[in-house]
Scaffold this motif. Structure first.
Motif, PDB file in Angstrom:
ATOM      1  N   ASP A  78       0.844  -1.192   0.000  1.00  0.00           N
ATOM      2  CA  ASP A  78       0.000   0.000   0.000  1.00  0.00           C
ATOM      3  C   ASP A  78       0.889   1.255   0.000  1.00  0.00           C
ATOM      4  O   ASP A  78       1.620   1.484   0.970  1.00  0.00           O
ATOM      5  CB  ASP A  78      -0.878  -0.045   1.267  1.00  0.00           C
ATOM      6  N   PRO A  79       0.814   2.061  -1.069  1.00  0.00           N
ATOM      7  CA  PRO A  79       1.687   3.252  -1.159  1.00  0.00           C
ATOM      8  C   PRO A  79       1.491   4.217   0.006  1.00  0.00           C
ATOM      9  O   PRO A  79       2.411   4.959   0.355  1.00  0.00           O
ATOM     10  CB  PRO A  79       1.275   3.928  -2.466  1.00  0.00           C
ATOM     11  N   GLY A 232       5.581   0.678   6.818  1.00  0.00           N
ATOM     12  CA  GLY A 232       5.092   0.272   8.135  1.00  0.00           C
ATOM     13  C   GLY A 232       3.627   0.629   8.281  1.00  0.00           C
ATOM     14  O   GLY A 232       2.948   0.981   7.308  1.00  0.00           O
ATOM     15  N   ALA A 233       3.145   0.550   9.504  1.00  0.00           N
ATOM     16  CA  ALA A 233       1.743   0.872   9.774  1.00  0.00           C
ATOM     17  C   ALA A 233       1.461   2.325   9.394  1.00  0.00           C
ATOM     18  O   ALA A 233       2.331   3.193   9.550  1.00  0.00           O
ATOM     19  CB  ALA A 233       1.444   0.654  11.258  1.00  0.00           C
ATOM     20  N   ALA A 234       0.248   2.585   8.905  1.00  0.00           N
ATOM     21  CA  ALA A 234      -0.106   3.939   8.459  1.00  0.00           C
ATOM     22  C   ALA A 234       0.133   4.963   9.573  1.00  0.00           C
ATOM     23  O   ALA A 234       0.620   6.071   9.321  1.00  0.00           O
ATOM     24  CB  ALA A 234      -1.565   3.964   8.003  1.00  0.00           C
ATOM     25  N   LEU A 240       6.340   9.572  11.166  1.00  0.00           N
ATOM     26  CA  LEU A 240       7.637   9.832  10.522  1.00  0.00           C
ATOM     27  C   LEU A 240       7.531  10.993   9.530  1.00  0.00           C
ATOM     28  O   LEU A 240       8.449  11.808   9.396  1.00  0.00           O
ATOM     29  CB  LEU A 240       8.155   8.573   9.807  1.00  0.00           C
ATOM     30  N   THR A 241       6.400  11.056   8.836  1.00  0.00           N
ATOM     31  CA  THR A 241       6.218  12.096   7.822  1.00  0.00           C
ATOM     32  C   THR A 241       6.256  13.496   8.441  1.00  0.00           C
ATOM     33  O   THR A 241       6.684  14.455   7.808  1.00  0.00           O
ATOM     34  CB  THR A 241       4.886  11.869   7.073  1.00  0.00           C
ATOM     35  N   ARG A 242       5.857  13.595   9.691  1.00  0.00           N
ATOM     36  CA  ARG A 242       5.860  14.909  10.348  1.00  0.00           C
ATOM     37  C   ARG A 242       7.253  15.453  10.601  1.00  0.00           C
ATOM     38  O   ARG A 242       7.434  16.662  10.728  1.00  0.00           O
ATOM     39  CB  ARG A 242       5.059  14.837  11.653  1.00  0.00           C
TER      40      ARG A 242
END
Ligand SMILES: *Cc1c(COP(=O)(O)O)cnc(C)c1O
Length: 361
Positions: A78-79, A232-234, A240-242
């Motif tokens: 899942d992207p 990893g999990a959404a 991490l994106t933050r």
């Protein structure tokens, strides 16, 4: 007088040592010290860089949608659960920084990748090293090393510089045995060179606390471009994106990565070459009386009888213009990590070591 005081831990960081690339007095060296792809990048990736070169006045996209879609499609993932970084090192930095800080512990193993203790200190956390069992990551030792301060466990599978792997059942036992509030990072930099291994994707699919990291630096031959990713999990990816800089990847990186990941025939021919030459190198080393484990990576850890012999073998290789990696810092003063080259390059390594053995007899 005022003094600038850096954050705790920063001055304890020993700088990362990259693979050597020069030998004094030799113009054309054969560099087998950084696990680079002897065939270089896919021509499709080089083409994508050229095509995009004229557009670098534009800011890149911040969401990496095209690259994540390509990775997701090729790997069946899942992207939305993928994050891209400046090499997988940056993804490792995201996860250590996001989940550990001063007073927390980050676990890694005896012969683990030398970036792991660096990343722990970069986060202000305490690196804790756990022993391995005969050059293999020991799941029981890791679980015994977990304390209530442990926040992240970092392991490379296959390991660098050992080339060994944790058995699938042991990997599952590790994921099962860790407390819920500890992140298990499965660094899959060498996944494509291993037999029948998904890099940890299935574990990361099923659990909230497992992150798989992957790189374009090894089999894709794009180490110079700096592209890696994590899965990893959404919820974890959202964390991490933050702390990811919005423009961490350039358009050139993303375009090359997309083209590279879609060029499956390039990847499989590189894996085939590696498998053949790795077996050839392993066999030749053993014939010369040099110990080595079966490697699942694109390198072989040659174990000489002692440090002095490793120094002598390294000098002999260098005098033939061949650079390999000393791995004393990884707990192997007697070791030389040799990247698997192409047919000619592997022949040169074997010839140089054979000559050295004959001369030192
Ligand atoms: C080479 C390597 C990496 C990849 O680092 P990049 O930042 O993606 O170039 C990660 N982990 C290990 C164990 C490696 O050997």
């Amino acid at each position: 007088m005022t003094q600038l005081v850096p954050q705790p831990g920063i001055m304890d960081i020993a700088l990362y040592q990259g693979g050597k690339s020069h030998v004094d007095g030799i113009a054309q060296v054969l560099k087998l010290s950084s696990n680079e792809n002897p065939l270089g990048p896919s021509p499709a990736a080089v083409g994508a860089i050229r095509e995009n070169a004229g557009a670098v006045h534009r800011y890149p996209s911040t969401d990496h949608a095209g690259l994540r879609a390509a990775i997701g499609e090729v790997h069946g993932l899942d992207p939305d659960r993928i994050i891209c970084g400046v090499g997988s090192d940056e993804v490792l930095q995201f996860v250590t920084q996001a989940y550990a800080g001063p007073g927390d512990e980050i676990l890694y193993t005896e012969h683990g990748f030398s970036m792991y203790p660096i990343l722990a200190r970069m986060a202000g956390a305490t690196p804790v090293c756990v022993r391995e069992a005969d050059r293999v990551v020991d799941v029981e030792a890791i679980l015994a090393g977990v304390t209530d301060r442990t926040r992240v466990v970092l392991i490379a599978n296959p390991g660098n510089p050992t080339g060994t792997m944790v058995e699938p059942a042991a990997l599952t036992a590790l994921a099962d045995g860790l407390p819920d509030n500890v992140v298990l990072v499965l660094d899959g930099a060498y996944t494509e060179f291993a037999d029948d291994y998904d890099g940890g994707a299935s574990l990361a699919t099923d659990r909230h606390n497992v992150l798989m990291t992957r790189t374009f630096s090894k089999i894709y031959g794009l180490g110079g471009l700096r592209i890696g990713w994590g899965y990893g999990a959404a919820e974890m990816i959202g964390v991490l994106t933050r702390i990811r800089q919005p423009f961490n990847l350039s358009q050139l990186q993303m375009a090359a990565g997309q083209a590279a990941v879609r060029d499956r025939s390039w990847v499989s021919s590189c894996a085939d070459l590696n498998r053949q030459q790795r077996a050839r190198l392993t066999g030749a080393l053993r014939q010369l009386g040099i110990g080595c484990d079966d490697s699942q990576g694109n390198f072989v850890l040659a174990r000489l009888s002692n440090e002095a012999e490793a120094t002598a073998a390294d000098a002999a290789l260098q005098s033939d213009g061949i650079i390999v990696r000393r791995v004393g810092g990884y707990g192997f003063p007697e070791g030389l990590r040799i990247t698997v080259g192409d047919v000619d390059q592997t022949g040169r390594v074997i010839a140089a070591l054979t000559r050295w053995r004959e001369e030192s007899r």
